[in-house]
Design a protein around this motif. Structure first.
Motif, PDB file in Angstrom:
ATOM      1  N   LYS A 191       0.849  -1.184   0.000  1.00  9.64           N
ATOM      2  CA  LYS A 191       0.000   0.000   0.000  1.00  9.64           C
ATOM      3  C   LYS A 191       0.888   1.239   0.000  1.00  9.64           C
ATOM      4  O   LYS A 191       1.711   1.425   0.912  1.00  9.64           O
ATOM      5  CB  LYS A 191      -0.927   0.022   1.219  1.00  9.64           C
ATOM      6  CG  LYS A 191      -1.823   1.255   1.293  1.00  9.64           C
ATOM      7  CD  LYS A 191      -2.761   1.361   0.108  1.00  9.64           C
ATOM      8  CE  LYS A 191      -3.648   2.600   0.198  1.00  9.64           C
ATOM      9  NZ  LYS A 191      -4.546   2.718  -0.970  1.00  9.64           N
ATOM     10  N   ARG A 192       0.696   2.075  -1.018  1.00  6.82           N
ATOM     11  CA  ARG A 192       1.453   3.318  -1.121  1.00  6.82           C
ATOM     12  C   ARG A 192       0.507   4.511  -1.029  1.00  6.82           C
ATOM     13  O   ARG A 192      -0.596   4.488  -1.556  1.00  6.82           O
ATOM     14  CB  ARG A 192       2.219   3.389  -2.445  1.00  6.82           C
ATOM     15  CG  ARG A 192       3.226   2.266  -2.655  1.00  6.82           C
ATOM     16  CD  ARG A 192       4.080   2.495  -3.898  1.00  6.82           C
ATOM     17  NE  ARG A 192       4.922   1.331  -4.195  1.00  6.82           N
ATOM     18  CZ  ARG A 192       4.572   0.353  -5.003  1.00  6.82           C
ATOM     19  NH1 ARG A 192       3.403   0.403  -5.627  1.00  6.82           N
ATOM     20  NH2 ARG A 192       5.383  -0.670  -5.216  1.00  6.82           N
ATOM     21  N   PHE A 193       0.977   5.537  -0.359  1.00  7.07           N
ATOM     22  CA  PHE A 193       0.300   6.830  -0.344  1.00  7.07           C
ATOM     23  C   PHE A 193       1.274   7.818  -0.978  1.00  7.07           C
ATOM     24  O   PHE A 193       2.183   8.329  -0.314  1.00  7.07           O
ATOM     25  CB  PHE A 193      -0.042   7.258   1.085  1.00  7.07           C
ATOM     26  CG  PHE A 193      -1.025   6.348   1.771  1.00  7.07           C
ATOM     27  CD1 PHE A 193      -2.387   6.487   1.566  1.00  7.07           C
ATOM     28  CD2 PHE A 193      -0.581   5.339   2.623  1.00  7.07           C
ATOM     29  CE1 PHE A 193      -3.303   5.647   2.198  1.00  7.07           C
ATOM     30  CE2 PHE A 193      -1.482   4.504   3.265  1.00  7.07           C
ATOM     31  CZ  PHE A 193      -2.843   4.657   3.051  1.00  7.07           C
ATOM     32  N   GLY A 194       1.106   8.036  -2.282  1.00 12.03           N
ATOM     33  CA  GLY A 194       2.078   8.849  -3.006  1.00 12.03           C
ATOM     34  C   GLY A 194       3.428   8.156  -2.992  1.00 12.03           C
ATOM     35  O   GLY A 194       3.539   6.962  -3.263  1.00 12.03           O
ATOM     36  N   PRO A 195       4.494   8.873  -2.599  1.00 11.46           N
ATOM     37  CA  PRO A 195       5.826   8.260  -2.565  1.00 11.46           C
ATOM     38  C   PRO A 195       6.069   7.404  -1.326  1.00 11.46           C
ATOM     39  O   PRO A 195       7.068   6.684  -1.248  1.00 11.46           O
ATOM     40  CB  PRO A 195       6.766   9.472  -2.575  1.00 11.46           C
ATOM     41  CG  PRO A 195       5.981  10.559  -1.910  1.00 11.46           C
ATOM     42  CD  PRO A 195       4.539  10.329  -2.311  1.00 11.46           C
ATOM     43  N   PHE A 196       5.156   7.476  -0.342  1.00 16.45           N
ATOM     44  CA  PHE A 196       5.348   6.762   0.913  1.00 16.45           C
ATOM     45  C   PHE A 196       4.749   5.362   0.843  1.00 16.45           C
ATOM     46  O   PHE A 196       3.580   5.188   0.481  1.00 16.45           O
ATOM     47  CB  PHE A 196       4.708   7.535   2.069  1.00 16.45           C
ATOM     48  CG  PHE A 196       4.770   6.817   3.388  1.00 16.45           C
ATOM     49  CD1 PHE A 196       5.980   6.638   4.037  1.00 16.45           C
ATOM     50  CD2 PHE A 196       3.620   6.296   3.973  1.00 16.45           C
ATOM     51  CE1 PHE A 196       6.048   5.971   5.250  1.00 16.45           C
ATOM     52  CE2 PHE A 196       3.670   5.629   5.185  1.00 16.45           C
ATOM     53  CZ  PHE A 196       4.894   5.470   5.821  1.00 16.45           C
ATOM     54  N   THR A 197       5.529   4.346   1.199  1.00 17.52           N
ATOM     55  CA  THR A 197       5.060   2.965   1.238  1.00 17.52           C
ATOM     56  C   THR A 197       4.702   2.599   2.667  1.00 17.52           C
ATOM     57  O   THR A 197       5.586   2.456   3.521  1.00 17.52           O
ATOM     58  CB  THR A 197       6.133   1.997   0.705  1.00 17.52           C
ATOM     59  OG1 THR A 197       6.477   2.371  -0.642  1.00 17.52           O
ATOM     60  CG2 THR A 197       5.624   0.563   0.719  1.00 17.52           C
ATOM     61  N   THR A 214      -2.468  -1.273  -3.101  1.00 14.74           N
ATOM     62  CA  THR A 214      -1.856  -0.813  -4.353  1.00 14.74           C
ATOM     63  C   THR A 214      -1.462  -2.018  -5.198  1.00 14.74           C
ATOM     64  O   THR A 214      -1.605  -2.016  -6.421  1.00 14.74           O
ATOM     65  CB  THR A 214      -0.610   0.047  -4.057  1.00 14.74           C
ATOM     66  OG1 THR A 214      -0.970   1.103  -3.157  1.00 14.74           O
ATOM     67  CG2 THR A 214      -0.058   0.657  -5.335  1.00 14.74           C
ATOM     68  N   GLU A 223      -9.498   1.036   2.751  1.00 15.23           N
ATOM     69  CA  GLU A 223      -8.396   1.296   1.819  1.00 15.23           C
ATOM     70  C   GLU A 223      -8.274   0.097   0.894  1.00 15.23           C
ATOM     71  O   GLU A 223      -8.639  -1.016   1.272  1.00 15.23           O
ATOM     72  CB  GLU A 223      -7.064   1.493   2.567  1.00 15.23           C
ATOM     73  CG  GLU A 223      -7.046   2.596   3.597  1.00 15.23           C
ATOM     74  CD  GLU A 223      -6.972   3.987   2.995  1.00 15.23           C
ATOM     75  OE1 GLU A 223      -6.789   4.091   1.767  1.00 15.23           O
ATOM     76  OE2 GLU A 223      -7.088   4.967   3.752  1.00 15.23           O
TER      77      GLU A 223
END
Length: 379
Positions: free
Chosen positions: A31-37, A76, A73
Motif C-alpha cells: 500500500k502506497r500513499f504517493g511516494p510513501f510505502t 496498491t 483502503e
C-alpha cells in the motif's frame, strides 16, 4: 505438530498444521500513499477463531493493514482473501467484518440499547430479532441494567463495552479492534483484556487487534505479528516472541532486555559472544562463521544478582556497581554498571516483605546466569 515454546493459553494452534487453510490471507500486499510505502510486499496468514495482534510502533503500517481488510483502503498491489474470496472491489458494508474504533464512535443521543440496535435496524432485520440480539449482547458484555442510559451517563469502560456489543451484534466473521483499550486506565484495561479473551472464545470468532501496547498484545493474543516500516519482522506466539526473538529489533521492542554486541566464537554445541573484556557462553549452536558480528541477549529476570561471587561452576558472570534501583512492587529492577561502562539490568522478585534491602545503591554485586538463559542474535 510443531513443538510450541513456552506456555499457551489454550490448545489451539492451526498455524502448526500444514493442512489448515488460512481464514484470512494477505498475499504480497503493498500500500502506497504517493511516494510513501505504508505496507511493503507483505504476506500473512490468519486462521479461523484466532485472536491475532498486529503490534508495532506508530507509523509501522498496522492500522493501514487493518483498514485494507475492512475495505476502507484498497491495496496498491497484491490480494486480500477472506475464506478464499478475493475482497478486491467489495465495499466495507458488504464484507463480513466489523470494526471497533478507538474513539468508540457511539451516538450520544441514543441509549445503550439503541446504539447496539442501530446496525441491525439498518439491515432491516425483523423487530423481534433485533430485540433478541440486543438482549443477547447486553448480557454478553454485562450491561443489562444500563440499557436505557445514554453514553454520557457511562464510565469509559462501560462505553467500551457498548462499542464492543454494537460491533458484535451483526455477528461478523471477523472483528477488527483498532487500539480498543487505549482510553482506559491501566487496571480497567487489564480487566477488559481478559473479558475480550473470554468473549472471543465464547463466540468462536476471529479477532484482529491493532496495538502498540506490548503487554496488551502478549495478554490477549494467540499469535502476534511484530511490524516495522511496513514489513512483518516476526510472527509467533507471545511466548515465542518473548523467549526466542528472531532479531535485535524484536528482542528490544518486546519487554526489557540486555543486549551486548560482540563477535561470535563457535564451541561445538555452544556459542560464545566475545566483547571487550566480556564473554557470554550460550547453549545455542553456531549458524555463522567465527568472528561474525552478533549480539548476546538476556532478559533481566533471568539474571541472578548477589553480593557474593558465584560458584566456580558458573560460566557466565559480571561484576559491577548498583547504579539505580526501580521498585515496582512485585519485583525490583537493578541497574548495574561495570567499570568499562557496560550496563546490565537484573530483575528480582520481591517474594518477602523486607524492610531493609539486602542490596542497595552503590553496592558492588555479581550478576550470573546459566548458559541456556541467554540468546544469540545473528541479525
Amino acid at each position: 505438530m510443531a513443538k510450541t515454546l513456552g506456555p499457551v493459553k489454550r490448545k489451539f494452534s492451526p498455524w502448526t498444521d500444514a493442512g489448515q487453510v488460512p481464514f484470512i490471507r494477505f498475499e504480497n500486499v503493498t500500500k502506497r500513499f504517493g511516494p510513501f510505502t505504508a505496507v511493503d510486499n507483505l504476506t500473512l496468514n490468519i486462521y479461523e477463531r484466532e485472536f491475532f495482534s498486529l503490534l508495532g510502533p506508530s507509523g509501522c503500517g498496522k492500522t493501514t493493514l487493518m483498514r485494507m481488510l475492512a475495505g476502507f483502503e484498497e491495496p496498491t498491489e497484491g490480494r486480500i482473501l477472506l475464506q478464499g474470496q478475493d475482497l478486491a472491489g467489495v465495499p466495507p458494508y458488504r464484507r463480513p467484518t466489523n470494526m471497533m474504533f478507538q474513539s468508540y464512535a457511539l451516538f450520544p443521543h441514543m441509549s445503550v440499547e439503541k446504539n447496539i440496535a442501530f446496525g441491525l435496524e439498518q439491515d432491516n432485520l425483523p423487530k423481534g430479532e433485533v430485540t433478541a440480539r440486543v438482549e443477547e449482547m447486553l448480557k454478553l458484555v454485562k450491561l443489562d441494567s444500563f440499557a436505557k442510559r445514554k453514553p454520557n451517563q457511562l464510565s469509559g469502560g462501560q462505553r467500551q463495552r457498548v462499542a464492543l456489543a454494537r460491533s458484535l451484534a451483526k455477528r461478523p466473521k471477523v472483528l477488527l479492534l483498532d487500539e480498543p483499550l487505549g482510553a482506559l486506565d491501566r487496571k480497567l484495561r487489564e480487566e477488559t483484556q481478559f473479558e475480550l479473551m473470554d468473549i472471543q472464545t465464547e463466540l468462536g470468532l476471529t479477532f484482529l487487534i491493532v496495538t502498540h501496547d506490548q503487554e496488551e498484545a502478549m495478554t490477549v493474543s494467540d499469535r502476534i505479528a511484530v511490524m516495522d516500516k511496513g514489513e512483518i519482522v516476526q510472527v509467533a506466539t507471545p511466548a515465542e516472541i518473548y523467549e526466542a526473538p528472531n532479531s535485535r529489533y524484536v528482542a528490544d521492542f518486546i519487554g526489557d532486555i540486555n543486549i551486548v554486541e560482540g563477535r561470535l566464537q563457535c564451541r561445538g554445541e555452544q556459542s560464545a559472544v566475545i566483547g571487550t573484556d566480556f564473554t557470554a557462553v550460550i547453549d545455542q549452536p553456531c549458524d555463522l562463521a567465527d568472528g561474525a558480528s552478533v549480539a548476546f541477549a538476556i532478559r533481566p529476570e533471568k539474571v541472578h544478582i548477589s553480593t557474593e561471587p558465584p560458584a566456580e561452576t558458573v560460566t557466565n558472570a559480571v561484576y559491577g556497581e548498583v547504579w539505580d534501583i526501580a521498585y515496582l512492587g512485585d519485583f525490583s529492577v537493578f541497574i548495574i554498571k561495570r567499570e568499562d561502562g557496560l550496563i546490565f539490568r537484573a530483575a528480582q522478585a520481591n517474594v518477602s516483605r523486607l524492610v531493609d534491602r539486602p542490596i542497595t545503591f552503590g553496592d558492588m554485586v555479581w550478576l550470573s546466569w546459566t548458559a541456556d538463559a541467554g540468546l544469540l542474535l545473528t541479525r
